[in-house]
Design a protein around this motif. Structure first.
Motif, short mmCIF file in Angstrom:
data_model
loop_
_atom_site.label_atom_id
_atom_site.label_comp_id
_atom_site.label_asym_id
_atom_site.label_seq_id
_atom_site.Cartn_x
_atom_site.Cartn_y
_atom_site.Cartn_z
N ILE A 92 -6.76 36.60 -36.85
CA ILE A 92 -8.01 37.13 -36.30
C ILE A 92 -8.87 35.95 -35.91
CG2 ILE A 92 -9.20 37.25 -38.53
CD1 ILE A 92 -10.23 40.06 -37.33
N SER A 93 -9.69 36.14 -34.92
CA SER A 93 -10.53 35.04 -34.47
C SER A 93 -11.94 35.21 -35.04
CB SER A 93 -10.57 35.02 -32.96
OG SER A 93 -11.59 34.16 -32.54
N ILE A 149 -7.25 32.35 -39.39
CA ILE A 149 -8.58 32.62 -38.81
C ILE A 149 -8.88 31.55 -37.78
CG2 ILE A 149 -11.02 33.00 -39.28
CD1 ILE A 149 -10.26 33.57 -42.18
N ASP A 150 -8.81 31.93 -36.52
CA ASP A 150 -9.08 30.99 -35.45
C ASP A 150 -10.60 30.85 -35.28
OD1 ASP A 150 -8.50 29.25 -33.49
OD2 ASP A 150 -7.62 30.67 -32.09
N GLU A 151 -11.03 29.73 -34.76
CA GLU A 151 -12.46 29.49 -34.51
C GLU A 151 -13.31 29.88 -35.72
OE1 GLU A 151 -13.98 31.27 -30.86
OE2 GLU A 151 -11.91 31.66 -30.30
N ILE A 152 -12.98 29.33 -36.85
CA ILE A 152 -13.73 29.75 -38.04
C ILE A 152 -15.19 29.34 -37.96
CG2 ILE A 152 -13.21 27.72 -39.45
CD1 ILE A 152 -12.91 29.80 -41.79
N ALA A 170 -8.69 27.44 -38.19
CA ALA A 170 -8.75 26.37 -37.20
C ALA A 170 -10.17 26.15 -36.74
CB ALA A 170 -7.88 26.73 -35.99
N THR A 171 -10.51 24.89 -36.52
CA THR A 171 -11.82 24.56 -35.98
C THR A 171 -11.74 23.22 -35.26
OG1 THR A 171 -14.13 24.15 -36.49
CG2 THR A 171 -12.56 23.45 -38.12
N ASN A 172 -12.60 23.04 -34.28
CA ASN A 172 -12.70 21.70 -33.72
C ASN A 172 -14.04 21.07 -34.05
OD1 ASN A 172 -14.02 23.46 -32.11
ND2 ASN A 172 -13.46 22.51 -30.17
N LEU A 189 -7.58 23.89 -43.62
CA LEU A 189 -8.32 23.81 -42.38
C LEU A 189 -7.54 22.95 -41.39
CD1 LEU A 189 -11.05 25.04 -41.83
CD2 LEU A 189 -12.10 22.88 -42.47
N LEU A 190 -7.19 23.54 -40.26
CA LEU A 190 -6.55 22.77 -39.20
C LEU A 190 -7.66 22.28 -38.27
CD1 LEU A 190 -3.65 25.24 -38.39
CD2 LEU A 190 -3.50 23.18 -39.76
#
Ligand code: ADP
Ligand code: ZN
Length: 609
Positions: free
Chosen positions: A229-230, A263-266, A310-312, A202-203
């Protein structure tokens, strides 16, 4: 349910025959079709054909370029590439953009496809529908049939060219990811040693800090395919599509292993389940998440498929996602510090022509709190400004102006520290560290930074022994309390006033002091009498007092006394070491980060001692 089944029987039979016919025709036609297949070529061949002028029609799409030879007798396709002059060159070699390339089909097949098949489907569907209506049976919606298939080939991207060196700063993140690169280079070594790579990483970090870039760089460094993929793409689809897209994605990934899946914005699919339910419509997301979990559990370790996500908002993720064997490793990707910002500016400045006098250090300093994406934007804004003024050379004032344009956007949302605040935070954090270091005569600090962190804390003091030791002496606890008060103490010593920044410190110090008296028997007055019992060892905070009201008052008084004494000790330490305090805080303010080594260098070296 009997009456539903029996009328279906002839229909099913009928469908089987249709399928059989189609199947047979396809079998017969397969060799015929093979002759007309689209040929996949590499980009170099495409380039050569342009050079030779052997290009007919061209169709440039997001995921591929389809083109024919001059005579339009053969169709080719190749992957897209970041090639800004491509259109111009194509035009020069006489390529035509005006028509859509249609894949050739044999006359028999096209007859079948255009006449026979639609009629069959029409008749079949009509019968089926009328049956359905007559039955008036609820249940599966006919429309949802066949929609579960997603188109293939959408994910693979060329990551050619993106390397770790292109991602400026973020050294810690790169270091953690280097291991994956090593693994992908030589998986055998890991298998031999009995080591398994984590399947998911996880980034974590704010938007625009280069998470996507890092993921691409891992693929680029390892020279493996990159699927991306997002998370939001999964949920914007028809019911059942998300899950099937996940399945499809993993199927392709396994075929292409070793590879990177990003996977962006998981959080879009990985949010905690059942939170705020009652609105419905979450079904789709849950199905997609479940499918993702199933897929992750389904493949063996060391298959060479590494999933980066990735997640914030890591705290909003479903715990099931972060369980061991899934996304069990976290790589923080934080906002860049001063040095990082300068490096990022320099990377992006390669695209422009900066004037002689441009000083990126100054620009980096002015853009405190900006993310990598915002810094890239600052450079671009500056170049635009130069063009508006009829120049191609970008000057220092272009850059300074564009900071304001870009910062005006982000200052509000990011709560960037003002200069004075930054100074206070620097002194506060050094206060903690200096008090700790002076009491134990050792390096207590790994790294301090005053860049706002994802966790929400302003400054951050990482101590070597953060975890509770099993046994702590009375003196150690007192030192720890003094360290907690050190932040506030520094503010008092230096500025003579205090801020709200110490609220967490106060809470921690109070908790420790109270525990000394009521639970650890570390006060003379109350000796070894338990004044408080812990209800739940694991939740920690559930305590209940077991003493008379008078005693309670005494305890409170004693707690205050204890904390006050340590607070005074901290102030004394800081006053005695005022020059070091200034020097260290100055360093932290300048650089925004200080490592334990640098801290000790300044503390032990230099002027007096
Ligand atoms: P994220 O995925 O974290 O939101 P991206 O990787 O999409 O961020 O970054 C967006 C853009 O910002 C990148 O294309 C790049 O131009 C720039 N950028 C961000 N971080 C960096 C960095 N550390 N070094 C160089 N460029 C960066
Ligand atoms: Zn503090």
């Amino acid at each position: 349910m009997k009456e539903v089944k029996s009328p279906k029987k002839p229909l099913l039979y009928y469908y089987c025959i249709v399928l059989l016919i189609i199947f047979l025709f396809n079998l017969l036609l397969a060799p015929l079709l093979a002759q007309n297949q689209v040929i996949e070529v590499d980009y170099g061949t495409f380039m050569d054909m342009i050079e030779e002028g052997d290009i007919g029609i061209v169709q440039v799409e997001d995921t591929q370029i389809v083109f024919t030879n001059k005579d339009e007798t053969q169709i080719y396709e190749t992957g897209p590439m970041d090639d800004p002059t491509l259109t111009e060159r194509l035009h020069n070699c006489g390529a035509k953009f005006d028509r859509v390339i249609e894949e050739p089909t044999s006359p028999i097949l096209s007859f079948l496809l255009t006449f026979v098949l639609p009629i069959l489907i029409f008749v079949g569907l009509g019968q089926y529908m009328s049956k359905k209506f007559m039955e008036q049976a609820g249940g599966k919606n006919a429309m949802s049939f066949g929609l579960g298939k997603s188109s293939a080939k959408v994910y693979v991207q060329s990551t050619k060219g993106i390397r770790f060196a292109d991602v400026a700063g973020e050294d810690e993140a790169k270091e953690s990811l280097q291991e994956i690169v090593n693994y992908l280079h030589d998986p055998g070594k890991y298998t031999e040693a009995g080591a398994t790579m984590p399947k998911g990483i996880l980034l974590v970090g704010p938007p625009g800090t280069g998470k996507t870039m890092l993921a691409k760089a891992v693929a680029g460094e390892s020279n493996v395919p990159f699927f991306s993929i997002s998370g939001s793409e999964f949920v914007e689809m028809f019911v059942g599509m998300g899950a099937s897209k996940v399945r499809d994605l993993f199927k392709q990934a396994k075929e292409k292993a070793p590879c990177i899946v990003f996977i962006d914005e998981i959080d879009a699919i990985g949010q905690k389940r059942n939170s705020g339910s009652g609105y419905g419509g979450n079904d789709e997301r849950e199905q997609t998440l479940n499918q993702l979990l199933t897929e992750m559990d389904g493949f063996e370790e060391n298959t060479g498929v590494i999933i980066l996500a990735a997640t914030n908002r890591p705290e909003s993720l479903d715990p099931a996602l972060t369980r061991p064997g899934r996304f069990d490793r976290r790589v923080p990707v934080e906002l860049p510090d001063l040095q990082g910002r300068e490096a990022i500016l320099k990377v992006h400045a390669k695209k422009i022509k900066p004037a002689e006098d441009v000083d990126f250090h100054i620009i980096a300093r002015m853009a405190a709190g900006a993310s990598g994406a915002e810094l890239a934007n600052i450079i671009n804004e500056a170049a635009l400004r130069a063009v508006r003024n009829g120049r191609t050379i970008v000057t220092q004032s272009d850059l300074e102006e564009s900071i304001e344009v870009v910062i005006a956007g982000y200052q509000k949302k990011n709560a960037v520290l003002s200069d004075q605040e930054k100074k206070v935070v620097a002194y506060h954090e050094i206060g903690h560290a200096l008090v700790a270091a002076k009491q134990t005569n050792s390096a207590p600090v790994q790294k301090i930074t005053i860049i706002p962190r994802t966790s929400g804390a302003l400054g951050y003091t990482m101590q070597v022994e953060t975890g509770d030791k099993f046994l702590m002496s009375k003196e150690e606890i007192e030192n720890k309390i003094a360290t907690y008060t050190g932040g506030r103490a520094a503010e008092e010593v230096v500025f003579g006033s205090v801020t709200t920044g110490a609220s967490n410190d106060i809470e921690q110090a109070t908790k420790l002091a109270r525990a000394m008296i009521t639970r650890y028997g570390m006060s003379d007055e109350f000796d070894m009498v338990a004044m408080e019992t812990v209800q739940n060892q694991y939740l920690g905070s559930d305590t209940s007092l077991a003493c008379a009201p008078d005693t309670q008052r005494d305890i409170d008084r004693k707690v205050v006394e204890l904390v006050k004494k340590q607070h005074e000790k901290a102030i004394k330490i800081l006053e005695d070491n005022r020059s070091k305090l200034d020097e260290l805080a100055g360093f932290l303010y300048e650089k925004e980060t200080i490592t334990g080594e640098e801290f000790m260098d300044i503390l032990t070296g230099g002027d007096k001692q």
